[in-house]
Motif scaffolding. Structure first.
Motif, PDB file in Angstrom:
ATOM      1  N   SER A  10     -22.467  24.181 -11.426  1.00 50.55           N
ATOM      2  CA  SER A  10     -22.360  23.436 -10.104  1.00 50.55           C
ATOM      3  C   SER A  10     -23.906  23.017  -9.783  1.00 50.55           C
ATOM      4  O   SER A  10     -23.994  21.835  -9.336  1.00 50.55           O
ATOM      5  CB  SER A  10     -21.992  24.402  -9.254  1.00 50.55           C
ATOM      6  N   CYS A  11     -24.830  23.874 -10.107  1.00 53.89           N
ATOM      7  CA  CYS A  11     -26.256  23.100  -9.648  1.00 53.89           C
ATOM      8  C   CYS A  11     -27.206  22.921 -10.939  1.00 53.89           C
ATOM      9  O   CYS A  11     -28.132  22.346 -10.898  1.00 53.89           O
ATOM     10  CB  CYS A  11     -26.777  24.244  -8.835  1.00 53.89           C
ATOM     11  N   GLY A  12     -26.655  23.324 -12.166  1.00 55.61           N
ATOM     12  CA  GLY A  12     -27.630  23.183 -13.478  1.00 55.61           C
ATOM     13  C   GLY A  12     -28.582  24.032 -13.544  1.00 55.61           C
ATOM     14  O   GLY A  12     -29.440  24.142 -14.664  1.00 55.61           O
ATOM     15  N   ASP A  13     -28.607  25.003 -12.734  1.00 57.85           N
ATOM     16  CA  ASP A  13     -29.494  26.142 -12.998  1.00 57.85           C
ATOM     17  C   ASP A  13     -29.424  27.148 -14.212  1.00 57.85           C
ATOM     18  O   ASP A  13     -28.232  27.218 -14.562  1.00 57.85           O
ATOM     19  CB  ASP A  13     -29.932  27.146 -12.029  1.00 57.85           C
ATOM     20  N   LYS A  14     -30.317  27.532 -15.250  1.00 59.06           N
ATOM     21  CA  LYS A  14     -29.946  28.214 -16.381  1.00 59.06           C
ATOM     22  C   LYS A  14     -30.839  29.484 -16.549  1.00 59.06           C
ATOM     23  O   LYS A  14     -32.055  29.260 -15.981  1.00 59.06           O
ATOM     24  CB  LYS A  14     -29.924  27.034 -17.457  1.00 59.06           C
ATOM     25  N   GLY A  30     -34.481  27.927 -11.852  1.00 55.99           N
ATOM     26  CA  GLY A  30     -33.373  28.050 -10.801  1.00 55.99           C
ATOM     27  C   GLY A  30     -33.863  28.343  -9.351  1.00 55.99           C
ATOM     28  O   GLY A  30     -35.057  28.103  -9.243  1.00 55.99           O
ATOM     29  N   CYS A  31     -33.103  28.718  -8.545  1.00 53.27           N
ATOM     30  CA  CYS A  31     -33.408  28.829  -7.255  1.00 53.27           C
ATOM     31  C   CYS A  31     -34.067  30.124  -6.911  1.00 53.27           C
ATOM     32  O   CYS A  31     -34.168  31.067  -7.918  1.00 53.27           O
ATOM     33  CB  CYS A  31     -32.143  28.770  -6.280  1.00 53.27           C
ATOM     34  N   VAL A  32     -34.464  30.425  -6.003  1.00 52.08           N
ATOM     35  CA  VAL A  32     -35.235  31.706  -5.493  1.00 52.08           C
ATOM     36  C   VAL A  32     -34.286  33.071  -5.654  1.00 52.08           C
ATOM     37  O   VAL A  32     -34.664  33.796  -6.474  1.00 52.08           O
ATOM     38  CB  VAL A  32     -35.579  31.946  -4.119  1.00 52.08           C
ATOM     39  N   HIS A  62     -23.154  32.996  -7.011  1.00 49.73           N
ATOM     40  CA  HIS A  62     -23.216  32.703  -8.299  1.00 49.73           C
ATOM     41  C   HIS A  62     -24.683  32.670  -8.724  1.00 49.73           C
ATOM     42  O   HIS A  62     -24.829  32.697  -9.843  1.00 49.73           O
ATOM     43  CB  HIS A  62     -22.671  31.246  -8.649  1.00 49.73           C
ATOM     44  N   CYS A  63     -25.525  32.501  -7.643  1.00 51.43           N
ATOM     45  CA  CYS A  63     -26.859  32.393  -7.955  1.00 51.43           C
ATOM     46  C   CYS A  63     -27.460  33.979  -8.403  1.00 51.43           C
ATOM     47  O   CYS A  63     -28.096  34.068  -9.427  1.00 51.43           O
ATOM     48  CB  CYS A  63     -27.883  32.161  -6.595  1.00 51.43           C
ATOM     49  N   ALA A  64     -27.021  34.930  -7.797  1.00 45.72           N
ATOM     50  CA  ALA A  64     -27.220  36.309  -7.918  1.00 45.72           C
ATOM     51  C   ALA A  64     -26.740  36.692  -9.303  1.00 45.72           C
ATOM     52  O   ALA A  64     -27.254  37.490  -9.840  1.00 45.72           O
ATOM     53  CB  ALA A  64     -27.030  37.169  -6.809  1.00 45.72           C
TER      54      ALA A  64
HETATM   55 FE1  FES Z   1     -28.382  27.419  -8.699  1.00 43.53          FE
HETATM   56 FE2  FES Z   1     -28.984  29.225  -7.210  1.00 43.53          FE
HETATM   57  S1  FES Z   1     -28.651  26.938  -6.579  1.00 43.53           S
HETATM   58  S2  FES Z   1     -28.355  29.192  -9.178  1.00 43.53           S
END
Ligand code: FES
Length: 135
Positions: free
Chosen positions: A37-41, A62-64, A107-109
């Motif tokens: 959903s956000c592309g963080d990896k 990714g995010c904080v 999902h970030c955590a």
């Molecule tokens: Fe992508 Fe947090 S906004 S993992």
């Protein structure tokens, strides 16, 4: 300052000064995981000896919450038995980071926990998807 603020500050501190950042040259197990959903990896590297996590490193973007959690969680699993890591669930993860990010940011955590559990399960030649889909 509330307890929640203190935990949030700790998470931010881990994001800004992460522990266990990097790679292990010859890992026993590794795993790549993404939040579509956000592309963080994240990429996780594990050195396993005598059924324990001897060392762990990660890198990613990714995010904080996702990167701060990865730093805290990699600290937490160092020295643990693989069976303990396999059993870690959402509740255990939230205890480690000390805050509940809520349903939208959960999902970030869980990004790093999914990667770690998948790496361990694959190393043990156990089914990966069923054991991590609740995360
Ligand atoms: Fe992508 Fe947090 S906004 S993992």
């Amino acid at each position: 300052m509330t307890d929640l603020d203190i935990y949030a500050e700790e998470l931010i501190h881990h994001y800004e000064h992460p522990n266990n950042k990097g790679e292990i040259a010859k890992p026993s197990a590794k795993m790549h995981e993404e939040n579509i959903s956000c592309g963080d990896k994240i990429d996780i590297f594990l050195l396993i000896e005598d059924g324990k996590v001897k060392d762990v490193k990660f890198h990613g973007s990714g995010c904080v919450i996702s990167m701060g959690t990865a730093s805290m969680l990699t600290d937490e699993i160092k020295g643990k038995n693989l069976a303990e890591v396999e059993k870690m669930d959402k509740a255990g993860l939230l205890k480690v980071i000390g805050i509940d990010p809520g349903p939208v940011r959960m999902h970030c955590a869980t990004l790093s926990l999914r990667a770690i559990k998948k790496a361990v399960l694959e190393y043990e030649k156990k089914p990966v998807d069923t054991a991590t889909k609740e995360l």
